[in-house]
Design an enzyme around this catalytic site. Structure first.
Site, PDB file in Angstrom:
ATOM      1  CG  ASN A   1      78.242  35.132  -1.163  1.00  0.00           C
ATOM      2  OD1 ASN A   1      78.088  34.183  -0.417  1.00  0.00           O
ATOM      3  ND2 ASN A   1      78.369  36.362  -0.706  1.00  0.00           N
TER       4      ASN A   1
ATOM      5  CG  ASP B   1      72.002  33.442  -6.625  1.00  0.00           C
ATOM      6  OD1 ASP B   1      71.629  34.606  -6.861  1.00  0.00           O
ATOM      7  OD2 ASP B   1      72.925  33.184  -5.835  1.00  0.00           O
TER       8      ASP B   1
END
Length: 422
Positions: free
Chosen positions: A273, A300
């Site tokens: 995401n 991330d």
């Protein structure tokens, strides 16, 4: 211990010896009794800084801990990482932020800088203890509800106004929940329809980016856009910078290379995401990184235990690991980048955005000895089973990438020697 690093290629431009005293600083003469590292053929860069790392502790130590995440970071050439706030409990108080900071110091492999939540419990309604977290020993300056968007414009405005007083920055997970809800997991288009997966349209990112740069202009504050993934977002950030708005942005290694086509096999390793996007978006974020519209590469890094990933695609957890491979991915993808360019987007700019002192500095006398030595000609085939991370949700497994981290030095201490933890 003092160090002499012999024959390193500084940013791939000139060969020099580096001297590190026993206080962990670069000096201009060789200290006595120093350990010698032969860096012939290796490129020396400032230690990498990751703006976006999930270390899972406290609460999900089965997926990662601050120690194991620090090990993975050091092996990837990092000397500092920013630990996101979506832990259990959430890092939304001074006490919680200080505990993360302390655990990072105990691990001692990289500087672990906690990111504070923007809102209490990531609920999106009430501001967290922004000022108290900043005034704590952790000295928090970056705030994010990452994993959730601060979707209420009034709350986002208040956060920007609050952090402006001490030079803080709000990092936004740009996902309008009315356009891409919590079940959205595949770029919206022909493929999502064919696979029967809930669509995550690019516009859901872009409208939040557009709103937030305007809020930054209105408040005179700083906003940072996390994990930019679409051509439209790049266009908005480019426009905002041209207007003098104080906005910065990051892109992940996986959004620089991987595309939504990988979802055809329903492999939950590739569920992330924002989702993987089509090639035209990949091309746009590469171009944005190359021309400076996007300031930084951030991993991330999102480790998950096997039992959270081994589900049907729609039910699996979002996220991929990435600390150990980020430099090699960027080197592989951005083949026109010089080593100075890589240092800019993976060290200098991330340190500037986060306000980390002693990171991302030039390799010259007086600077803290935070650096990485890279073999530029090495090829590495990724094997997820050898990762220092506790998790194995590695999208690079089996791929051959260019360049290998050989040594990492954090605050004068060798944390990685010859590609292994020291």
């Amino acid at each position: 211990m003092a160090l002499v690093i012999k024959g390193a290629s500084l940013l791939g431009e000139r060969t020099a010896d580096l001297y590190v005293d026993d206080a962990g600083r670069l000096v201009d003469t060789a200290p006595s009794g120093a350990e010698t590292i032969d860096a012939g053929g290796l490129v020396a860069l400032p230690g990498l800084v990751d703006l976006h790392t999930h270390l899972r502790e406290p609460g999900r130590e089965d997926a990662e801990t601050i120690l194991t995440g620090s090990r993975a970071a050091a092996l990837g050439g990092y000397t500092a990482v920013l630990a996101m706030a979506n832990t259990t409990p959430v890092t939304d108080t001074a006490e919680a932020a200080t505990r993360v900071w302390e655990l990072g110091r105990e691990a001692g492999l990289v500087h672990v800088q906690p990111v504070g939540a923007v809102t209490r419990g990531l609920g999106g309604e009430e501001l967290a203890e922004l000022g108290l977290m900043h005034r704590s020993r952790a000295g928090v300056t970056v705030f994010s509800d990452d994993g959730r968007c601060v979707h209420d414009a009034r709350v986002m405005r208040r956060a920007l106004e609050y952090v402006k007083a001490f030079g803080g920055v709000v990092s936004q997970h740009a996902q309008d929940p009315t356009l891409a809800g919590s079940s959205a997991c595949c770029h919206e288009g022909e493929l999502s329809g064919r696979l029967g997966l809930p669509g995550w349209p690019g516009i859901a990112e872009e409208v939040i980016v557009a709103r937030d740069v305007m809020l930054a202009r209105h408040t005179g504050s700083r906003v940072h856009v996390a994990h930019v993934s679409t051509a439209g977002s790049v266009e908005v950030v480019r426009w905002a910078k041209a207007q003098g708005i104080d906005v910065t942005a990051e892109v992940t290694p996986h959004h620089l290379l991987l595309t939504t086509d990988l979802l055809t096999g329903y492999d939950p390793t590739f569920k992330v995401n924002p989702p993987l996007r089509p090639q035209e978006d990949v091309d746009a974020v590469r171009a944005g990184l190359a021309d400076g519209t996007i300031d930084a590469v951030a991993t991330d890094h999102a480790p998950h235990a096997r039992h959270d990933k081994e589900h049907a695609f729609v039910d699996a957890a979002f996220g991929m690991v990435g600390l150990e491979t980020a430099l090699a991915v960027v080197r592989t993808v951005m083949d026109d980048f010089t080593w100075a360019d890589i240092a800019r987007v993976m060290s200098v700019n991330p340190a500037r955005i986060s306000g980390l002192q002693g990171q991302g500095q030039a390799l010259e006398p007086g600077s803290p000895a935070n650096l990485v030595l890279v073999d530029p000609g090495a090829s590495v085939t990724v094997d997820r089973s050898t990762s220092a991370s506790l998790s194995r949700n590695n999208p690079w497994h089996g791929r051959t990438l260019t360049s290998r981290v050989v040594h990492t030095v954090h605050a004068g201490r060798v944390t990685v020697r010859d590609g292994a933890l020291a």
